[in-house]
Design a protein around this motif. Structure first.
Motif, PDB file in Angstrom:
ATOM      1  N   PHE A   1       0.831  -1.211   0.000  1.00  0.00           N
ATOM      2  CA  PHE A   1       0.000   0.000   0.000  1.00  0.00           C
ATOM      3  C   PHE A   1       0.861   1.254   0.000  1.00  0.00           C
ATOM      4  O   PHE A   1       0.569   2.227  -0.703  1.00  0.00           O
TER       5      PHE A   1
ATOM      6  N   ARG B   1       2.351   1.599  -3.415  1.00  0.00           N
ATOM      7  CA  ARG B   1       1.263   1.975  -4.324  1.00  0.00           C
ATOM      8  C   ARG B   1       1.072   3.483  -4.312  1.00  0.00           C
ATOM      9  O   ARG B   1       0.981   4.133  -5.363  1.00  0.00           O
TER      10      ARG B   1
ATOM     11  N   ALA C   1      -4.151   1.588  -9.107  1.00  0.00           N
ATOM     12  CA  ALA C   1      -5.179   1.518  -8.076  1.00  0.00           C
ATOM     13  C   ALA C   1      -6.088   0.306  -8.265  1.00  0.00           C
ATOM     14  O   ALA C   1      -6.365  -0.433  -7.314  1.00  0.00           O
TER      15      ALA C   1
ATOM     16  N   ASP D   1      -6.345  -3.072  -5.838  1.00  0.00           N
ATOM     17  CA  ASP D   1      -7.602  -3.422  -5.159  1.00  0.00           C
ATOM     18  C   ASP D   1      -8.119  -4.796  -5.570  1.00  0.00           C
ATOM     19  O   ASP D   1      -8.689  -5.520  -4.756  1.00  0.00           O
ATOM     20  N   THR D   2      -7.950  -5.150  -6.833  1.00  0.00           N
ATOM     21  CA  THR D   2      -8.542  -6.384  -7.345  1.00  0.00           C
ATOM     22  C   THR D   2      -7.622  -7.587  -7.245  1.00  0.00           C
ATOM     23  O   THR D   2      -8.071  -8.713  -7.416  1.00  0.00           O
TER      24      THR D   2
ATOM     25  N   THR E   1     -19.600   1.948  -3.821  1.00  0.00           N
ATOM     26  CA  THR E   1     -18.311   1.729  -4.461  1.00  0.00           C
ATOM     27  C   THR E   1     -18.491   0.738  -5.604  1.00  0.00           C
ATOM     28  O   THR E   1     -19.455  -0.034  -5.633  1.00  0.00           O
TER      29      THR E   1
ATOM     30  N   HIS F   1     -13.849  -6.030  -5.498  1.00  0.00           N
ATOM     31  CA  HIS F   1     -14.394  -4.786  -4.952  1.00  0.00           C
ATOM     32  C   HIS F   1     -13.332  -3.690  -4.967  1.00  0.00           C
ATOM     33  O   HIS F   1     -12.155  -3.940  -4.654  1.00  0.00           O
ATOM     34  N   LEU F   2     -13.748  -2.489  -5.305  1.00  0.00           N
ATOM     35  CA  LEU F   2     -12.849  -1.345  -5.318  1.00  0.00           C
ATOM     36  C   LEU F   2     -13.086  -0.469  -4.101  1.00  0.00           C
ATOM     37  O   LEU F   2     -14.210  -0.370  -3.599  1.00  0.00           O
ATOM     38  N   SER F   3     -12.031   0.190  -3.668  1.00  0.00           N
ATOM     39  CA  SER F   3     -12.146   1.133  -2.565  1.00  0.00           C
ATOM     40  C   SER F   3     -12.845   2.401  -3.048  1.00  0.00           C
ATOM     41  O   SER F   3     -13.023   2.622  -4.256  1.00  0.00           O
TER      42      SER F   3
ATOM     43  N   THR G   1     -10.407   4.379  -5.264  1.00  0.00           N
ATOM     44  CA  THR G   1     -10.269   3.818  -6.608  1.00  0.00           C
ATOM     45  C   THR G   1     -11.550   4.005  -7.412  1.00  0.00           C
ATOM     46  O   THR G   1     -11.501   4.249  -8.622  1.00  0.00           O
TER      47      THR G   1
ATOM     48  N   SER H   1      -0.421  -6.441  -2.733  1.00  0.00           N
ATOM     49  CA  SER H   1      -1.743  -6.338  -2.123  1.00  0.00           C
ATOM     50  C   SER H   1      -1.971  -7.481  -1.143  1.00  0.00           C
ATOM     51  O   SER H   1      -2.513  -7.272  -0.049  1.00  0.00           O
TER      52      SER H   1
END
Length: 293
Positions: A112, A115, A136, A140-141, A163, A183-185, A188, A254
């Motif tokens: 993170f 990133r 991003a 996340d994925t 989201t 799922h994305l933050s 993102t 991640s």
């Protein structure tokens, strides 16, 4: 010797990249056999064992096993017995494994913190925005590089939480093509929405090549992920760190970040679409976690 036509039977049952890999690896074996004046199809157990012994001087056991998969596949397609059953070949593989011991080299994880550093080096133009979305969304994925460049705009949906989610359609361990939902933050999600507003994209590839400020219509090549990460890493860190970064670094980093945050192994496997815990365990084994804090 015309062995290539056997691969016509694999069309539709295997990914084109897998078929190309089989052909490339068997070509290496067939070429070696020609130079040694040995028969490649059908090959004797002694011929295959000699090939393994020769390859073990240069290649890792993982690469030799990959070539063995191609040799085995061609023999099966041609109707010959499974050559792996011969003890001579099994012993050659054991010799190769012992000759080059060591653990698989792992790409440097873009955690993170890394990133954020890479995204901070993205330019303010359309290319920079695309690269920022790539980093991003990839983080996340936990997408593999081919999965990441294969994401399509129409596969993004807004969840009840406000989201975005995205359907990762097919992975190399998902032969039935069922896919998984990632799922994305919130951060993102805003980036993806901004990217879509700036480009006007409604369908097709999310990440695309950009020429002279104009966005293309085709998918990025998977190798572009590694190039972007290396370029950004060379600006954020020293060149030696950039050399350790690959297109797999977002997925590795991640997983490491999730482990450091206390997420369990099974949950990480679910998020990243892993079937086996061994790979994930290798990714996170070097994460510094103090159980007494």
């Amino acid at each position: 010797m015309n062995w290539r036509h056997h691969f016509d039977r694999l069309e539709g049952a295997y990914a084109s990249s897998t078929i190309k890999s089989y052909i490339r690896d068997f070509e290496a074996f067939a070429g070696w056999c020609r130079r040694k004046r040995l028969r490649a199809l059908p090959a004797s157990a002694q011929t295959v064992a000699r090939f393994i012994d020769a390859q073990s001087q240069e290649l890792k056991i993982s690469s030799i096993k990959r070539k063995m998969c191609a040799i085995r596949k061609v023999h099966r397609l041609a109707g010959f017995n499974d050559i792996d059953e011969h003890e001579t070949i099994a012993l050659a593989l054991r010799r190769a494994k012992r000759a080059r011991p060591g653990r698989p080299r792992q790409a440097l994880g873009v955690t993170f913190e890394r990133r954020n550093a890479l995204m901070g080096k993205c330019s303010d133009d359309l290319v920079g925005l695309r690269d920022k979305v790539m980093v991003a969304v990839g983080f996340d994925t936990l997408c593999r590089r081919a999965e990441l460049v294969g994401l399509r705009v129409e596969d993004f949906q807004m969840s009840d939480a406000g989201t975005l989610t995205v359907l990762v359609r097919r992975a190399k361990n998902d032969q039935d093509g069922l896919g998984r939902i990632a799922h994305l933050s919130a951060e993102t999600t805003r980036l993806v929405q901004h990217w879509l507003e700036m480009t006007g994209l409604e369908r097709g590839p999310l990440l695309r090549p950009i020429y002279k400020g104009k966005i293309g219509a085709r998918y990025l090549h998977p190798a572009a992920v590694g190039r972007v990460l290396k370029r950004l890493s060379s600006m954020a860190y020293d060149p030696e760190i950039a050399k350790k970064v690959s297109g797999h670094s977002l997925r590795v980093g991640s997983a490491q970040t999730l482990a450091k945050r206390g997420v369990g192994l099974l949950a990480i496997m679910s998020v990243g679409g892993w079937r086996s815990s061994n790979t994930v365990a290798r990714y996170v084994e070097n994460v510094e976690v103090n159980p007494w804090q």
